[in-house]
Write an enzyme that holds these catalytic residues in place. Structure first.
Site, PDB file in Angstrom:
ATOM      1  N   ARG A 139       0.801  -1.225   0.000  1.00  0.00           N
ATOM      2  CA  ARG A 139       0.000   0.000   0.000  1.00  0.00           C
ATOM      3  C   ARG A 139       0.832   1.273   0.000  1.00  0.00           C
ATOM      4  O   ARG A 139       0.601   2.176  -0.804  1.00  0.00           O
ATOM      5  CB  ARG A 139      -0.902   0.066   1.253  1.00  0.00           C
ATOM      6  CG  ARG A 139      -2.261  -0.503   1.084  1.00  0.00           C
ATOM      7  CD  ARG A 139      -2.670  -1.107   2.383  1.00  0.00           C
ATOM      8  NE  ARG A 139      -1.707  -2.131   2.713  1.00  0.00           N
ATOM      9  CZ  ARG A 139      -1.757  -3.379   2.231  1.00  0.00           C
ATOM     10  NH1 ARG A 139      -2.740  -3.724   1.459  1.00  0.00           N
ATOM     11  NH2 ARG A 139      -0.835  -4.276   2.519  1.00  0.00           N
ATOM     12  N   THR A 140       1.763   1.375   0.919  1.00  0.00           N
ATOM     13  CA  THR A 140       2.438   2.665   1.092  1.00  0.00           C
ATOM     14  C   THR A 140       3.230   3.009  -0.165  1.00  0.00           C
ATOM     15  O   THR A 140       3.115   4.109  -0.712  1.00  0.00           O
ATOM     16  CB  THR A 140       3.347   2.626   2.336  1.00  0.00           C
ATOM     17  OG1 THR A 140       2.585   2.101   3.418  1.00  0.00           O
ATOM     18  CG2 THR A 140       3.848   4.000   2.691  1.00  0.00           C
ATOM     19  N   LYS A 179      25.468  -3.459  -0.463  1.00  0.00           N
ATOM     20  CA  LYS A 179      26.942  -3.372  -0.496  1.00  0.00           C
ATOM     21  C   LYS A 179      27.463  -2.604   0.707  1.00  0.00           C
ATOM     22  O   LYS A 179      28.651  -2.320   0.804  1.00  0.00           O
ATOM     23  CB  LYS A 179      27.383  -2.657  -1.780  1.00  0.00           C
ATOM     24  CG  LYS A 179      26.940  -3.315  -3.056  1.00  0.00           C
ATOM     25  CD  LYS A 179      27.340  -2.429  -4.242  1.00  0.00           C
ATOM     26  CE  LYS A 179      26.438  -2.664  -5.428  1.00  0.00           C
ATOM     27  NZ  LYS A 179      26.505  -1.541  -6.364  1.00  0.00           N
ATOM     28  N   ARG A 229      11.097   4.015   3.581  1.00  0.00           N
ATOM     29  CA  ARG A 229      10.709   3.059   4.641  1.00  0.00           C
ATOM     30  C   ARG A 229      11.946   2.254   5.015  1.00  0.00           C
ATOM     31  O   ARG A 229      12.689   1.797   4.134  1.00  0.00           O
ATOM     32  CB  ARG A 229       9.605   2.122   4.161  1.00  0.00           C
ATOM     33  CG  ARG A 229       9.371   0.994   5.163  1.00  0.00           C
ATOM     34  CD  ARG A 229       8.192   0.136   4.824  1.00  0.00           C
ATOM     35  NE  ARG A 229       6.935   0.839   5.070  1.00  0.00           N
ATOM     36  CZ  ARG A 229       5.745   0.245   5.005  1.00  0.00           C
ATOM     37  NH1 ARG A 229       5.664  -1.028   4.703  1.00  0.00           N
ATOM     38  NH2 ARG A 229       4.643   0.932   5.244  1.00  0.00           N
ATOM     39  N   HIS A 253       4.487   5.893  11.551  1.00  0.00           N
ATOM     40  CA  HIS A 253       4.060   5.694  10.165  1.00  0.00           C
ATOM     41  C   HIS A 253       3.111   6.846   9.839  1.00  0.00           C
ATOM     42  O   HIS A 253       1.897   6.664   9.739  1.00  0.00           O
ATOM     43  CB  HIS A 253       3.355   4.339  10.048  1.00  0.00           C
ATOM     44  CG  HIS A 253       3.116   3.870   8.643  1.00  0.00           C
ATOM     45  ND1 HIS A 253       3.280   4.685   7.537  1.00  0.00           N
ATOM     46  CD2 HIS A 253       2.716   2.660   8.167  1.00  0.00           C
ATOM     47  CE1 HIS A 253       2.990   3.985   6.446  1.00  0.00           C
ATOM     48  NE2 HIS A 253       2.644   2.760   6.798  1.00  0.00           N
TER      49      HIS A 253
HETATM   50  N1   CP Z   1      -0.477  -0.051   5.719  1.00  0.00           N
HETATM   51  C1   CP Z   1       0.750  -0.285   5.233  1.00  0.00           C
HETATM   52  O1   CP Z   1       1.748   0.320   5.627  1.00  0.00           O
HETATM   53  O2   CP Z   1       0.778  -1.277   4.283  1.00  0.00           O
HETATM   54  P1   CP Z   1       2.084  -1.736   3.505  1.00  0.00           P
HETATM   55  O3   CP Z   1       3.014  -2.371   4.518  1.00  0.00           O
HETATM   56  O4   CP Z   1       1.598  -2.703   2.465  1.00  0.00           O
HETATM   57  O5   CP Z   1       2.729  -0.519   2.927  1.00  0.00           O
END
Ligand code: CP
Length: 318
Positions: free
Chosen positions: A51-52, A80, A101, A129
């Site tokens: 999603r993100t 590396k 991320r 998040h």
């Molecule tokens: N909600 C969320 O962060 O989903 P993903 O881990 O798929 O990005």
């Protein structure tokens, strides 16, 4: 340079403006299709995501911009031994804005300190998040019409769940918020969150390990996954993974207007038979994630000095 590390990086007034922009985008996303022509978003994902990452990419493509990036540490020079600090200095030469991320808490903060483009924290370990929180706030605001005076049940992994931690930080700024923390003893909300955030803010909350006892009193039930990747011990994960399963029978005890939210991905914690219930809004929530990320990209690019041509705002009374 403005970055987004935590949902608290925006004031309540700035958040309201951002959500208004996202709502305007939702009404007709095509009006925004040329806003970011010539701009590039880098998605640097050292941890898995559906999603993100894809909603960020969809957001930038919807705005007419371009995307580049990597979807695992293994497919980047991190394999590396390159540091996050060096990587972002290089990405700053290639893109106008970056979503990152990383499994380590604080990695995106390190990136933001070395970056010459806006950096967005797309999840750092069990910490924060913030763009999931923006998604959650837009979902609640759009479907409930308010962000105040809500009874919110947070259910599942409240210890490692960064979406829950970010959401608590964001919601306590609105009056009349009450949390019911529903978790097994081992996955309770961290004590520092209670001592440093909830207690000093005099935020009402209760704790229970029984979903059945809490569900009838909620405006929102925010379900979370027990995250295998955060456990050191597979045995503990297996013992707790199916602690909560929301099914039709349990949902019968809930109010007719309660929303069932989930940041997704889900495993077993919401039975698929719940998906057709009108109260189940988790897939709609994922869609809101695109609109709010479109709004965020616009705002951060503007604040970094990019001149963007926005369409005139739709008349609310039209
Ligand atoms: N909600 C969320 O962060 O989903 P993903 O881990 O798929 O990005």
């Amino acid at each position: 340079m403005r970055h987004l590390m935590s949902p608290l990086d925006f004031s309540v007034a700035e958040l309201a403006e951002l959500l208004d922009l996202a709502i305007d985008i939702e009404k007709d996303p095509s009006r925004y299709r040329s806003v970011c022509v010539g701009k590039k978003l880098a998605t640097c994902f050292y941890e898995p995501s559906t999603r993100t990452r894809l909603s960020f990419e969809s957001a930038m493509l919807n705005l007419g911009g371009n995307i580049l990036g990597f979807s695992s540490a293994d497919s980047s020079s991190a394999a590396k031994g390159e540091s996050v600090a060096d990587t972002i200095r290089v990405i700053s030469c290639y893109a106008d804005i970056c979503a990152i991320r990383h499994p380590k808490e604080g990695a995106s903060l390190v990136a933001s300190q070395k970056s010459s483009i806006p950096v967005i924290n797309a999840g750092d370990g069990g910490h924060q998040h913030p763009t999931q929180t923006l998604t959650d706030l837009l979902t609640i605001y759009s479907l409930k019409g308010r962000l105040d005076n809500l009874r919110i049940g947070l259910c599942g992994d409240l210890k490692f769940g960064r979406t829950v931690h970010s959401l608590i930080h964001a919601l306590i700024r609105y009056p009349g918020i009450r949390f019911i923390m529903i978790s097994p003893e081992e996955l309770k909300i961290p004590s520092n969150l209670k001592e440093d955030v909830l207690d000093p803010g005099h935020i009402a909350y209760a704790e229970t390990d029984r979903l059945e006892d809490a569900i009838g009193d909620l405006d929102i039930l925010y379900m979370t996954r027990v995250q295998r990747e955060r456990f050191f011990n597979e045995e503990d994960y297996l013992r707790m993974k199916d602690f909560y399963i929301l099914d039709k029978t349990k949902l019968e005890q809930a109010r007719e207007d309660m929303l069932v939210m989930h940041p997704l991905p889900r495993v077993n914690e919401i039975s698929v038979e719940v998906d057709d219930d009108p109260r189940a809004v988790y897939f709609k929530q994922a869609q809101y994630g695109v609109y709010v990320r479109m709004a965020l990209i616009i705002r951060l690019l503007q604040e970094a000095g990019n001149e963007l041509q926005l369409p005139p705002k739709e008349d609310k009374n039209a």
